[in-house]
Scaffold this active site. Sequence first.
Site, PDB file in Angstrom:
ATOM      1  N   SER A   1       0.837  -1.201   0.000  1.00 50.14           N
ATOM      2  CA  SER A   1       0.000   0.000   0.000  1.00 50.14           C
ATOM      3  C   SER A   1       0.876   1.257   0.000  1.00 50.14           C
ATOM      4  O   SER A   1       1.698   1.442  -0.882  1.00 50.14           O
ATOM      5  CB  SER A   1      -0.956  -0.042   1.192  1.00 50.14           C
ATOM      6  OG  SER A   1      -2.005   0.883   1.035  1.00 50.14           O
TER       7      SER A   1
ATOM      8  N   ASP B   1      -5.778  -3.808  -2.190  1.00 50.39           N
ATOM      9  CA  ASP B   1      -4.793  -3.477  -1.164  1.00 50.39           C
ATOM     10  C   ASP B   1      -4.120  -4.715  -0.572  1.00 50.39           C
ATOM     11  O   ASP B   1      -4.786  -5.631  -0.092  1.00 50.39           O
ATOM     12  CB  ASP B   1      -5.501  -2.696  -0.057  1.00 50.39           C
ATOM     13  CG  ASP B   1      -4.535  -2.008   0.900  1.00 50.39           C
ATOM     14  OD1 ASP B   1      -3.391  -2.479   1.025  1.00 50.39           O
ATOM     15  OD2 ASP B   1      -4.921  -1.010   1.504  1.00 50.39           O
TER      16      ASP B   1
END
Length: 737
Positions: free
Chosen positions: A68, A214
Site C-alpha cells: 500500500s 490493497d
Amino acid sequence: MLKMIYVAMATVLMLAAFPANAAEEEQARRPKIGLALSGGGARGGAHVGILQALEELKVPIDYIAGTSMGAIIGGLYAAGYDAEEINVILNETDWNKALSDQPSRVDRTMRKKELEAEFLIPYRVGFNRGRIQLPLGAIEGQHLDQIFHRIFLPIADVRVFDDLPIPFRAVATDLVTGEEVVLSGGSLPDALRASMSVPGVFAPVKIDGRLLVDGGMSNNLPVSVVREMGAEIVIAVDISSPMLKEEQLKSILSVTEQLTNFLVRRSTEAQIQTLGPRDLLIVPELGNFSAANFQGAGAIVIVGHQAAMEQGGALAALTIGQDPEPAIRAEHPAQDYLVEFVEINNGSVLRDEIIQSRLAVEIRQPLDLAALDKSVDQIYSLDVFESVTYDLVENEQGEQGIRVNAIPRAWGPNYLQFGLELSSDFTDNSEFKLGAAYTRNALNALGGELRVLGSIGREDQITFDFYQPIDYRANWFIEPQVYWRRENYNYWEDDVNVAELEISGGGIIFGIGRNLSTNDRVRLDYEFARADANVIKGVLDFPVDDEVDIGEITVEYLHDSLDSPWFPRSGTFHHLGYRYASEGLGAAFDYEQVMANGSFVWTLGRNTALLNYEGGYSIDDAAPIERWFRLGGFGRLSGLVPNQLSGRQQALLTFAYYRLLNDIELAPVYAGFTMETGNTWNLRDDIDTGDLRYSASIFIGAETPIGPLYFAFGHSDSGDSTAYFYVGNPFAVSRFD
C-alpha cells in the site's frame, strides 16, 4: 623458466579470487539488507523520515518490499528518488485532486457542466442488461494513474523490478481468492495502484487477469517477501493504525474501520513474529494520526526520522563506513522526448480520432507533459472511460512515441441518476421535486447521448433529449428534445397571493450549437409547444388565454469557468440570450425578450465574495404570462416566498459572502450572508429604481452527497422574515425558461 611461469600464473589466480579493493571486500562480506515497509495510508509519511535516517547513517539497502503506502514510498526509493526528493513529492502533490477522478471543472465539457446544473444528485449507478451495477470503487484512480505515470517516466521502460536501481516488490491481494500476490514486474505504476487499492474506496486493478486490491488484506508488513528476495537482515517498519478502543466505537464507520484493522493487524503481527535477532523493527509513535489525512502526511516525516534515530545504535552496526552508492535512475527529460508517433488503445465504440483530436501532442515535437495531462483530463471528461493513461513506448523501427490507453467503464454505458430538490420556509410554502434520469452515452462513434428525465412535485415533467456531436472534437452538435410539462405559477399582488395558474402541455425543441472551448458555447434553439392554462385558485385581474401557443427562436451565449456550480471559489459565469416569437413560428402573437445572468467570484484564503446579476427585458411589453420573469426566495430577494414577484421586466443584484469552516474535502461546510436588491415590473414604463426591493440573509451551507444543502434566515424591506431549509442550488440559472 617454466616453473617461474607456473608460479606467476598461480599468483594471478590467487589475486583474482579476492576483491580488488577494500570496499569490494567489505561489500562481499556484509549481509544483504532488506527493507519491509507496511501500509498505513497517509501515515506512510513516516516512511520518508526513516529513509532520511538510513541515508544519514549510511545504511545500504539491497532489497525493498512494500504494501500500500509502503509500496508507493518504497517504489519511489527503488526507482532512484532519494528521501528528500520523495519528501518534496509527498508535500507538493495535490492530494485532493489525486484522490478524485473528476477533472478540474474548467476542463470539463460544456455538456457536462450543463447537466451538473440540474437538480439531480451528482452520483449515478449503472443499469445494464436489466440490472443495477455499481462501480467497484468510489474512486477509479484516474488522477493517481496520471501522477504515478508522470513520476515514473524516467524508468518507464523497466518491466522487471529486479532491474530497478534497488530490486523491488509490491504486495497486493487477489480480490477473488484473498491470496497474497507479489508483483515483481510489469508496469510499476499499475503495481503501486493495485497495492494501495483499498476495497470499496479504490477500484481494483486488473493485472494478468486477476483483480487486485490493497495488499494489507493479506500481508501488510512484507517481511517474508523481502526475505525471499535474498535479504539476510530485515529492517521492518510498521506504520499501521492501532486497534480502536471501546470508547472510539461509536458508529458503523468506526466498526467497519475496526474490522479492517483486524485483518491488517493479524497479518502484521504474524510477520513480526518471524523477525530474528539480527532484524530490526521500527514502529513510529504516530498516535491517532489519521490514515486518511494525506494533507498532513508531510508533517509526520520527522516522527519517522526520530523513530529510526532511536535505534541508531543497531542501525549503525549495519553501516558500511562510507556513503552507499547513489541509486541511478534513467534520465528521461520530457522536454527532450521527441514524439514520433501516437498509438491509441481504445476499447470503446468512440472513433480513435475523437481521442487523438484532444491530445496535446504534436508529431516530431518535444513532449509537453503538463499539456498532455490536461488533454488526458479532457478525454476522461467525455464520461465514457474508466481510466485514461499514457505510456512512453518505442516501436519496432526504434521510434519513440506515446501509447494512450482508454479503458471503457465496466458499469456503463447505461446509467440511472436520481434527483431531489426541497425548499421550505417552515410555513405553508414548501415545495419538493423528485426525479430520475436514464442516460445512454457512447451511443455511436461520435459520442451521441440519449437522456430521459422525469420529475414530480413542484414541476411534473418528462423530457427525451438526444445530444449528438457532429465532428470529432464535438465543436458542433445538434440536440433535439421532446417534452411534456405541468407547472403551477402563483400570482401575487401587493405581497398577497391572489391566484394560482396551472399550465400543462408538450412541445419540441431543436437546438444546434457550437462549443467554442471547454468554457464557452453558443447555441440556437427553435421551440414549438402547445399547452392548456387554467386558473385553479383565485381570480386574475387580467385575461389569460386558455390555450398557450409557443413558437420561438432563442439565441444563447454561455461562458462557465466556475470551479464549482454550488460554492464557487474562482471563475466567472455569464449567460446571455435573445428570444424572438412570432405567429409565423407558431406563437399566439409576436414578442421579443433579452435576458442575462451571471456571477463574478473573488477568493482570499477561506473567504469568498460572489456577485450575481440577473436581468430580463421584454422589448414590446407583450410576453405572455408563461414567459414572465420571477423573483423571490433564498438568494433571490430572501424574506419573500419563492416566485412572489413576477412581471415582464426584471432586475436582481445579489452580493454573497461565505467562509469555508472545515477541511473535509468530501463535505465542505460554509457560513455566510447575502444582500440583495431587485424587482419585477409588468411594463417598461413602470421600471423605476425607486421601486427596488431589498433583502438580506444569513446561512450555513454544505456540499453533500445529495447536492448543496442550506439552512438560512432571510428578511426583506417589507418586514417579511423567512427561515429556509433548502436542498438544491438556489443560485443556479442555466437555461432561459
